[in-house]
Scaffold this active site. Sequence first.
Site, PDB file in Angstrom:
ATOM      1  N   PHE A 120       0.834  -1.201   0.000  1.00 16.39           N
ATOM      2  CA  PHE A 120       0.000   0.000   0.000  1.00 16.39           C
ATOM      3  C   PHE A 120       0.872   1.255   0.000  1.00 16.39           C
ATOM      4  O   PHE A 120       0.554   2.245  -0.656  1.00 16.39           O
ATOM      5  CB  PHE A 120      -0.932   0.012   1.212  1.00 16.39           C
ATOM      6  CG  PHE A 120      -2.096  -0.924   1.109  1.00 16.39           C
ATOM      7  CD1 PHE A 120      -2.205  -1.818   0.059  1.00 16.39           C
ATOM      8  CD2 PHE A 120      -3.087  -0.923   2.067  1.00 16.39           C
ATOM      9  CE1 PHE A 120      -3.277  -2.683  -0.043  1.00 16.39           C
ATOM     10  CE2 PHE A 120      -4.171  -1.780   1.985  1.00 16.39           C
ATOM     11  CZ  PHE A 120      -4.265  -2.663   0.923  1.00 16.39           C
ATOM     12  N   ARG A 122       3.557   1.606  -1.415  1.00 15.51           N
ATOM     13  CA  ARG A 122       4.123   1.779  -2.754  1.00 15.51           C
ATOM     14  C   ARG A 122       3.148   2.415  -3.732  1.00 15.51           C
ATOM     15  O   ARG A 122       3.542   2.790  -4.843  1.00 15.51           O
ATOM     16  CB  ARG A 122       4.623   0.433  -3.276  1.00 15.51           C
ATOM     17  CG  ARG A 122       5.774  -0.110  -2.431  1.00 15.51           C
ATOM     18  CD  ARG A 122       6.094  -1.562  -2.775  1.00 15.51           C
ATOM     19  NE  ARG A 122       6.836  -2.185  -1.693  1.00 15.51           N
ATOM     20  CZ  ARG A 122       7.959  -2.873  -1.856  1.00 15.51           C
ATOM     21  NH1 ARG A 122       8.472  -3.012  -3.057  1.00 15.51           N
ATOM     22  NH2 ARG A 122       8.553  -3.416  -0.816  1.00 15.51           N
ATOM     23  N   THR A 143      -9.405   0.193  14.499  1.00 14.49           N
ATOM     24  CA  THR A 143      -9.842   1.279  13.626  1.00 14.49           C
ATOM     25  C   THR A 143      -8.702   1.688  12.700  1.00 14.49           C
ATOM     26  O   THR A 143      -7.550   1.804  13.119  1.00 14.49           O
ATOM     27  CB  THR A 143     -10.311   2.485  14.453  1.00 14.49           C
ATOM     28  OG1 THR A 143     -11.483   2.115  15.195  1.00 14.49           O
ATOM     29  CG2 THR A 143     -10.652   3.670  13.558  1.00 14.49           C
ATOM     30  N   GLU A 145      -7.232   4.528   9.850  1.00 14.56           N
ATOM     31  CA  GLU A 145      -7.328   5.909   9.369  1.00 14.56           C
ATOM     32  C   GLU A 145      -6.714   5.936   7.971  1.00 14.56           C
ATOM     33  O   GLU A 145      -5.500   5.904   7.825  1.00 14.56           O
ATOM     34  CB  GLU A 145      -6.600   6.868  10.300  1.00 14.56           C
ATOM     35  CG  GLU A 145      -7.051   6.772  11.758  1.00 14.56           C
ATOM     36  CD  GLU A 145      -6.186   5.829  12.568  1.00 14.56           C
ATOM     37  OE1 GLU A 145      -5.017   5.610  12.183  1.00 14.56           O
ATOM     38  OE2 GLU A 145      -6.674   5.307  13.570  1.00 14.56           O
ATOM     39  N   TYR A 177      -6.042  -2.214  29.184  1.00 12.90           N
ATOM     40  CA  TYR A 177      -6.733  -1.106  28.520  1.00 12.90           C
ATOM     41  C   TYR A 177      -8.239  -1.169  28.710  1.00 12.90           C
ATOM     42  O   TYR A 177      -8.875  -0.171  29.066  1.00 12.90           O
ATOM     43  CB  TYR A 177      -6.409  -1.109  27.022  1.00 12.90           C
ATOM     44  CG  TYR A 177      -7.130  -0.022  26.260  1.00 12.90           C
ATOM     45  CD1 TYR A 177      -6.586   1.246  26.144  1.00 12.90           C
ATOM     46  CD2 TYR A 177      -8.374  -0.263  25.661  1.00 12.90           C
ATOM     47  CE1 TYR A 177      -7.254   2.257  25.461  1.00 12.90           C
ATOM     48  CE2 TYR A 177      -9.050   0.740  24.979  1.00 12.90           C
ATOM     49  CZ  TYR A 177      -8.487   1.993  24.879  1.00 12.90           C
ATOM     50  OH  TYR A 177      -9.167   2.985  24.210  1.00 12.90           O
ATOM     51  N   GLN A 188     -14.780  -2.056  21.160  1.00  7.67           N
ATOM     52  CA  GLN A 188     -15.399  -1.588  19.917  1.00  7.67           C
ATOM     53  C   GLN A 188     -15.525  -2.732  18.912  1.00  7.67           C
ATOM     54  O   GLN A 188     -14.579  -3.440  18.630  1.00  7.67           O
ATOM     55  CB  GLN A 188     -14.604  -0.427  19.317  1.00  7.67           C
ATOM     56  CG  GLN A 188     -13.160  -0.737  18.976  1.00  7.67           C
ATOM     57  CD  GLN A 188     -12.398   0.494  18.513  1.00  7.67           C
ATOM     58  OE1 GLN A 188     -12.863   1.622  18.626  1.00  7.67           O
ATOM     59  NE2 GLN A 188     -11.211   0.280  17.975  1.00  7.67           N
TER      60      GLN A 188
END
Length: 206
Positions: A120, A122, A143, A145, A177, A188
């Site tokens: 990706f 590249r 998640t 971004e 966490y 999530q």
Amino acid sequence: MILSDKDIFDYVNSKRVLIEPFNSKFVGPCSYDVTLGSEFIKYKDDVYDLKKSLSHNKFEIENSIMICPLNHHLDETIIKNYKEKYNVNCVVSGGLLGTTNEYVELPNDVCAQYQGRSSFGRVFLQTHQTAGWIDSGFKGKITLEIVAYDKPVILYKNQRVGQLIFSKTLSPADTGYSDRECSKYAGQKSVMASLIKKDFEIDEEE
């Protein structure tokens, strides 16, 4: 200490680490490949005011999505042409939040890091910005971004988008966490928008 392929199989088989769904073909020498889910979030705000709730649209794709750079001109005609020419479900520009298919649970003595695929990079597509770190004790999906920096890029649901690198901590965390009261993204199971407005240091300034 980074977990090798042998360690990853051992931790998963002994249920110390949960990866669901798990595919043995996705285990690398010292990483595990994760795949792109079907749910995304696109922000609608002109300005990100991080003390307020961010307005956004959440949507789902059937198969594919075209992600265009921020300043790439799009209008209804161009979007229609892209959809017909490239047979994509959705066309967007600018940053986009996505999520992995994989749900992960880590014990209090294992942390992880998400890295995008070199393939990706590249084509100048980034699938995480600053949120690659996963604390010990985390439970949830990862998640993503996503930003295209050069030309439009077409992504497909269920394709491999990155890998998780697992590390053993010197000692277990006292509080993982997902057990911390201030953890905003614990558990999530879908793509989630930023909840930075809940940060305690922002509240203290009120």
